[in-house]
Scaffold this motif. Structure first.
Motif, PDB file in Angstrom:
ATOM      1  N   THR A 298      -1.395  10.210   7.342  1.00 16.26           N
ATOM      2  CA  THR A 298      -0.887   9.246   6.359  1.00 16.26           C
ATOM      3  C   THR A 298      -0.504   7.940   7.043  1.00 16.26           C
ATOM      4  O   THR A 298      -0.782   6.830   6.533  1.00 16.26           O
ATOM      5  CB  THR A 298       0.328   9.839   5.637  1.00 16.26           C
ATOM      6  OG1 THR A 298      -0.053  11.072   5.013  1.00 16.26           O
ATOM      7  CG2 THR A 298       0.844   8.871   4.599  1.00 16.26           C
ATOM      8  N   HIS A 299       0.123   8.017   8.198  1.00 10.94           N
ATOM      9  CA  HIS A 299       0.519   6.808   8.925  1.00 10.94           C
ATOM     10  C   HIS A 299      -0.686   6.007   9.369  1.00 10.94           C
ATOM     11  O   HIS A 299      -0.723   4.765   9.217  1.00 10.94           O
ATOM     12  CB  HIS A 299       1.363   7.230  10.144  1.00 10.94           C
ATOM     13  CG  HIS A 299       1.743   6.079  11.005  1.00 10.94           C
ATOM     14  ND1 HIS A 299       2.696   5.123  10.635  1.00 10.94           N
ATOM     15  CD2 HIS A 299       1.304   5.684  12.247  1.00 10.94           C
ATOM     16  CE1 HIS A 299       2.842   4.232  11.582  1.00 10.94           C
ATOM     17  NE2 HIS A 299       1.978   4.558  12.591  1.00 10.94           N
ATOM     18  N   LYS A 302      -2.335   4.444   6.308  1.00 10.81           N
ATOM     19  CA  LYS A 302      -1.557   3.315   5.775  1.00 10.81           C
ATOM     20  C   LYS A 302      -1.703   2.073   6.662  1.00 10.81           C
ATOM     21  O   LYS A 302      -1.776   0.927   6.174  1.00 10.81           O
ATOM     22  CB  LYS A 302      -0.101   3.696   5.659  1.00 10.81           C
ATOM     23  CG  LYS A 302       0.187   4.566   4.465  1.00 10.81           C
ATOM     24  CD  LYS A 302       1.680   4.834   4.367  1.00 10.81           C
ATOM     25  CE  LYS A 302       2.004   5.652   3.114  1.00 10.81           C
ATOM     26  NZ  LYS A 302       3.453   5.897   2.980  1.00 10.81           N
ATOM     27  N   THR A 303      -1.730   2.291   7.965  1.00 11.22           N
ATOM     28  CA  THR A 303      -1.865   1.138   8.874  1.00 11.22           C
ATOM     29  C   THR A 303      -3.200   0.433   8.657  1.00 11.22           C
ATOM     30  O   THR A 303      -3.267  -0.819   8.564  1.00 11.22           O
ATOM     31  CB  THR A 303      -1.743   1.621  10.324  1.00 11.22           C
ATOM     32  OG1 THR A 303      -0.467   2.270  10.497  1.00 11.22           O
ATOM     33  CG2 THR A 303      -1.841   0.453  11.298  1.00 11.22           C
ATOM     34  N   LEU A 305      -5.185   0.587   5.984  1.00  8.18           N
ATOM     35  CA  LEU A 305      -5.274   0.024   4.636  1.00  8.18           C
ATOM     36  C   LEU A 305      -4.441  -1.236   4.506  1.00  8.18           C
ATOM     37  O   LEU A 305      -4.805  -2.177   3.761  1.00  8.18           O
ATOM     38  CB  LEU A 305      -4.821   1.081   3.608  1.00  8.18           C
ATOM     39  CG  LEU A 305      -5.780   2.260   3.425  1.00  8.18           C
ATOM     40  CD1 LEU A 305      -5.162   3.295   2.476  1.00  8.18           C
ATOM     41  CD2 LEU A 305      -7.120   1.801   2.874  1.00  8.18           C
ATOM     42  N   ASN A 306      -3.321  -1.279   5.185  1.00  9.24           N
ATOM     43  CA  ASN A 306      -2.490  -2.502   5.123  1.00  9.24           C
ATOM     44  C   ASN A 306      -3.244  -3.690   5.695  1.00  9.24           C
ATOM     45  O   ASN A 306      -3.169  -4.818   5.168  1.00  9.24           O
ATOM     46  CB  ASN A 306      -1.188  -2.301   5.892  1.00  9.24           C
ATOM     47  CG  ASN A 306      -0.225  -1.383   5.124  1.00  9.24           C
ATOM     48  OD1 ASN A 306      -0.310  -1.322   3.890  1.00  9.24           O
ATOM     49  ND2 ASN A 306       0.672  -0.725   5.831  1.00  9.24           N
ATOM     50  N   LYS A 335      -4.323   0.527  -3.832  1.00  5.94           N
ATOM     51  CA  LYS A 335      -3.208   0.610  -2.937  1.00  5.94           C
ATOM     52  C   LYS A 335      -1.943   0.864  -3.720  1.00  5.94           C
ATOM     53  O   LYS A 335      -1.083   1.628  -3.311  1.00  5.94           O
ATOM     54  CB  LYS A 335      -3.085  -0.687  -2.143  1.00  5.94           C
ATOM     55  CG  LYS A 335      -1.923  -0.707  -1.178  1.00  5.94           C
ATOM     56  CD  LYS A 335      -1.817  -2.031  -0.480  1.00  5.94           C
ATOM     57  CE  LYS A 335      -0.539  -2.037   0.394  1.00  5.94           C
ATOM     58  NZ  LYS A 335      -0.344  -3.309   1.064  1.00  5.94           N
TER      59      LYS A 335
END
Length: 335
Positions: A298-299, A302-303, A305-306, A335
């Motif tokens: 997940t981390h 998320k990184t 995708l950000n 998102k």
């Protein structure tokens, strides 16, 4: 429902043996006592019959009075069991000559017993027959002793009288049964004491023999008590056995086998419990690893995708085609 209190095997053995010994002593003394006393009474009765035959034979002679008197004196001096000897004259026969009861009743319960024996004359005239010479007291005692040792004279010979014989009376002999019993007791006491001593020695020997399995049973019972009280016992205590009794040996082997099987079952249960704990620990470890993996993924996602979303936001200020603009909006909404 059986309400009898529980008892140990050793107590049951001792009680049963004690009862058996008491019954054996009673049977061994009472029955021989009754049989011996009755037999002694019968022998004395037969002896009195022999004496009566001698007296009736002497009394049937013309000068029988003096002869019988001498013989009676000798009898009363040498026979303490004879209480009295009486002659009475009568010409009438007595139907019930024997006034005695059964022998065993007389021997056990009677004090005195009387017997009547008929006296018949073998001579028609007492004055016609005279003895050639007088009979001395020593000769009378000798004749009496010979008659007392004889065993062939019975009442049957008295009953076989000729029709020519004349009844002149009866001789009554009274036997003192109490004195007879007393003399018999005194004569049998040494034998009884010897028998009692041998019985006591035999009883002690039997008790000592029976004490051997009793001690082994008590030792086995003590080991069973230790096993019951100690639930965490890991080793079977030593079972002492002084004598090699097959039954106790089999019980000892069976107890050892059962205890060994119980220890094997306990070890199997402990192994299964340890394996189950290991499985539980592995399940917990997998849950932790899965959670860590999910957190890491997940981390990372998320990184990335950000960065992508940030780039798309910068592109909004640039001139985009209509298709690129729709794609950028879709990414931001996702998102």
């Amino acid at each position: 429902m059986n309400n009898r209190s529980s008892q140990t095997i050793s107590m049951l053995i001792w009680r049963s043996v004690g009862q058996a010994v008491i019954l054996a002593l009673l049977a061994g003394f009472v029955l021989p006592f009754i049989y011996g006393l009755v037999h002694h009474y019968q022998e004395k009765h037969q002896h009195v019959q022999q004496l009566a035959s001698l007296l009736t034979t002497s009394a049937s002679t013309p000068d029988g009075a003096d002869v019988v008197a001498e013989q009676v004196n000798v009898l009363l001096e040498n026979e303490p069991s004879i209480q009295s000897i009486v002659f009475y004259s009568t010409s009438q026969p007595i139907n019930d000559i024997s006034q005695s009861l059964d022998d065993w009743k007389n021997a056990l319960f009677a004090d005195t017993v009387s017997f009547n024996y008929p006296v018949v004359s073998k001579y028609e005239d007492f004055e016609s027959v005279r003895p050639n010479k007088p009979t001395s007291n020593q000769q009378l005692a000798t004749d009496l002793s010979e008659s007392m040792s004889a065993s062939s004279v019975t009442d049957e010979s008295i009953g076989n009288m000729n029709r020519n014989n004349t009844l002149i009376g009866y001789i009554n002999i009274t036997m003192d049964v109490k004195v007879l019993r007393s003399h018999w007791f005194r004569s049998i006491i040494p034998l009884w004491l010897t028998t009692l001593l041998l019985t006591i020695i035999s009883g002690i020997y039997i008790f000592r023999k029976l004490n051997w399995p009793v001690k082994d049973i008590e030792a086995l019972n003590g080991v069973c008590g230790i096993i019951i009280k100690n639930a965490e016992l890991e080793q079977l205590p030593i079972i002492p056995q002084r004598f090699n009794f097959q039954e106790l040996t089999q019980i000892k082997k069976a107890l050892a086998i059962l205890f060994g099987r119980l220890q094997e079952a306990k070890q199997g249960y402990d192994t299964l419990a340890a394996f189950e704990q290991q499985l539980h620990n592995k399940d917990v470890s997998l849950d932790v690893q899965l959670h860590n993996f999910q957190s890491m993924i997940t981390h990372e996602l998320k990184t990335s995708l950000n960065a992508i979303v940030g780039g798309l936001q910068l592109l909004d200020y640039e001139t985009l085609t209509r298709a690129c603009h729709q794609l950028s909006q879709t990414t931001q909404e996702t998102k």
